[in-house]
Write a protein that holds these residues in place. Structure first.
Motif, PDB file in Angstrom:
ATOM      1  N   ARG A   1       9.278   6.482  -1.091  1.00 31.47           N
ATOM      2  CA  ARG A   1       9.799   6.725   0.258  1.00 31.47           C
ATOM      3  C   ARG A   1      10.410   5.490   0.912  1.00 31.47           C
TER       4      ARG A   1
ATOM      5  N   ASP B   1       8.983   2.005  -3.370  1.00 35.02           N
ATOM      6  CA  ASP B   1       8.251   3.176  -3.858  1.00 35.02           C
ATOM      7  C   ASP B   1       9.087   4.415  -3.567  1.00 35.02           C
TER       8      ASP B   1
ATOM      9  N   GLY C   1       0.828  -1.198   0.000  1.00 35.02           N
ATOM     10  CA  GLY C   1       0.000   0.000   0.000  1.00 35.02           C
ATOM     11  C   GLY C   1       0.861   1.246   0.000  1.00 35.02           C
ATOM     12  N   ALA C   2       0.212   2.394   0.054  1.00 38.32           N
ATOM     13  CA  ALA C   2       0.944   3.653   0.081  1.00 38.32           C
ATOM     14  C   ALA C   2       1.845   3.685   1.309  1.00 38.32           C
ATOM     15  N   SER C   3       3.001   4.324   1.171  1.00 42.96           N
ATOM     16  CA  SER C   3       3.890   4.492   2.312  1.00 42.96           C
ATOM     17  C   SER C   3       3.164   5.227   3.437  1.00 42.96           C
TER      18      SER C   3
ATOM     19  N   PRO D   1       1.934   7.892   6.048  1.00 40.47           N
ATOM     20  CA  PRO D   1       1.783   9.346   5.862  1.00 40.47           C
ATOM     21  C   PRO D   1       3.051  10.095   6.250  1.00 40.47           C
TER      22      PRO D   1
ATOM     23  N   ARG E   1      12.685   2.295  -0.323  1.00 41.43           N
ATOM     24  CA  ARG E   1      13.362   1.758  -1.492  1.00 41.43           C
ATOM     25  C   ARG E   1      14.306   0.626  -1.088  1.00 41.43           C
TER      26      ARG E   1
ATOM     27  N   ARG F   1       9.798  -4.662   4.375  1.00 41.25           N
ATOM     28  CA  ARG F   1       8.959  -3.547   3.933  1.00 41.25           C
ATOM     29  C   ARG F   1       8.036  -3.088   5.075  1.00 41.25           C
TER      30      ARG F   1
ATOM     31  N   GLU G   1       8.025   0.605   6.936  1.00 43.30           N
ATOM     32  CA  GLU G   1       6.850   1.475   7.016  1.00 43.30           C
ATOM     33  C   GLU G   1       6.702   2.091   8.404  1.00 43.30           C
TER      34      GLU G   1
ATOM     35  N   TYR H   1       8.432  -4.147  -4.207  1.00 41.10           N
ATOM     36  CA  TYR H   1       8.225  -3.666  -2.838  1.00 41.10           C
ATOM     37  C   TYR H   1       8.789  -2.263  -2.591  1.00 41.10           C
TER      38      TYR H   1
END
Length: 319
Positions: free
Chosen positions: A155, A153, A18-20, A22, A157, A101, A105, A151
């Protein structure tokens, strides 16, 4: 396990992240970020005073410079030849990178620049240590590179770092390892038991004599002791992550939520949890009986032929 339930579970495991987390409004205090890095939920052993100080200093430096938190994970860069998937990645690598990952997060939630996790290895030198064909390592790295891209994105990597580049390429790295190997041999150094056992697992079957295993273990120690390798992984700006207890200046994390087995010399399976459910686990692939494998289909299947099936083990059946 029903096929419908299995496919639904694998769809979740192989879905893009999912998105990193916030982006935080303001930088976290270094002490708070360091505590999150060393959070007990992710560690498999304690953090000594020297490692704790190293983590705090590197967290503070990343905050002050406004750069991503850097981590280094030294690894073999190949699939253990005694694993069923060799030379390809399998579910062990998928579980491993998904776990890292999820860990990253939690850190990106406090540190706006994000996280970079560097997997460091030597490309093109294993033929002189484990008698591993170069083509086998190439296949492994190709699949792992694609998995890391899945895996990553903006923010969080993942990157593969070939440490042989620090020596001008594989030939230079092999020469440096041989020089250090000769130094160790002349000094009378003997590989400790864990190094010998590791070499016995990783030397190709056709070459696994006692003498070859001892030489492989000593050459591996020579490689691990190279200053350039140690500088990249732990003595520079990165925090070293290990899956082996006891390494100095290293954060000992699990290789997935249930395992500490090194993924590149293990096999990923689903193991019964004793309560009717299943959990990802990394085990010695030699422990999996032929009837335990089931064919599966999912979006990441094309990364490796080994991802077209998965082992199902009952609780306590793993090695």
């Amino acid at each position: 396990m029903s096929r419908t339930w299995l496919h639904a579970m694998l769809a979740r495991l192989t879905a893009p992240p999912g998105a990193s987390a916030p982006v935080p409004d303001r930088p976290a205090a270094a002490e708070r970020l360091a505590a999150r890095i060393a959070a007990r939920a992710w560690r498999r052993s304690g953090v000594d005073a020297e490692t704790a100080a190293d983590i705090r200093a590197k967290a503070a430096a990343a905050i002050a410079a406004g750069v991503p938190l850097g981590f280094a994970v030294p690894f073999g860069g190949y699939k253990g030849p005694r694993q069923p998937a060799a030379p390809h990645i399998d579910w062990a690598e998928l579980f491993w990178i998904a776990h890292l990952r999820a860990y990253a997060e939690t850190l990106a939630a406090l540190h706006a620049p994000g996280v970079v996790i560097s997997l460091s290895y030597f490309h093109g030198v294993l033929g002189g240590i484990n008698r591993l064909p170069q083509s086998d390592q190439d296949r492994y790295i190709q699949g792992l590179r694609a998995l890391l891209a899945h895996y990553s994105d903006a923010r969080i990597r993942f990157e593969l770092i070939d440490l042989s580049a620090l020596f001008g390429g594989p030939a230079g790295a092999v020469a440096a390892i041989e020089r250090r190997y000769d130094e160790l041999r002349r000094s009378g150094a003997e590989p400790p038991g864990p190094a010998l056992r590791s070499a016995a697992r990783n030397v190709m079957h056709d070459h696994a004599s006692e003498a070859v295993i001892r030489e492989a273990a000593l050459r591996c120690l020579a490689m691990e002791s190279l200053e350039e390798r140690r500088r990249f992984n732990k003595f520079g700006p990165r925090i070293q992550i290990t899956h082996i207890r006891g390494a100095s200046l290293s954060l000992h994390l699990g290789s997935c939520a249930t395992s500490i087995h090194q993924p590149w010399v293990g096999t990923g399976v689903l193991e019964g949890d004793g309560a009717g459910g299943w959990r990802p686990r990394i085990v010695n692939g030699g422990a999996i009986q032929p009837g335990a494998w089931v064919e599966v289909a999912h979006k990441l299947q094309g990364l490796s032929p080994a991802l077209g099936r998965i082992g199902l083990l009952q609780e306590g059946a793993s090695d």
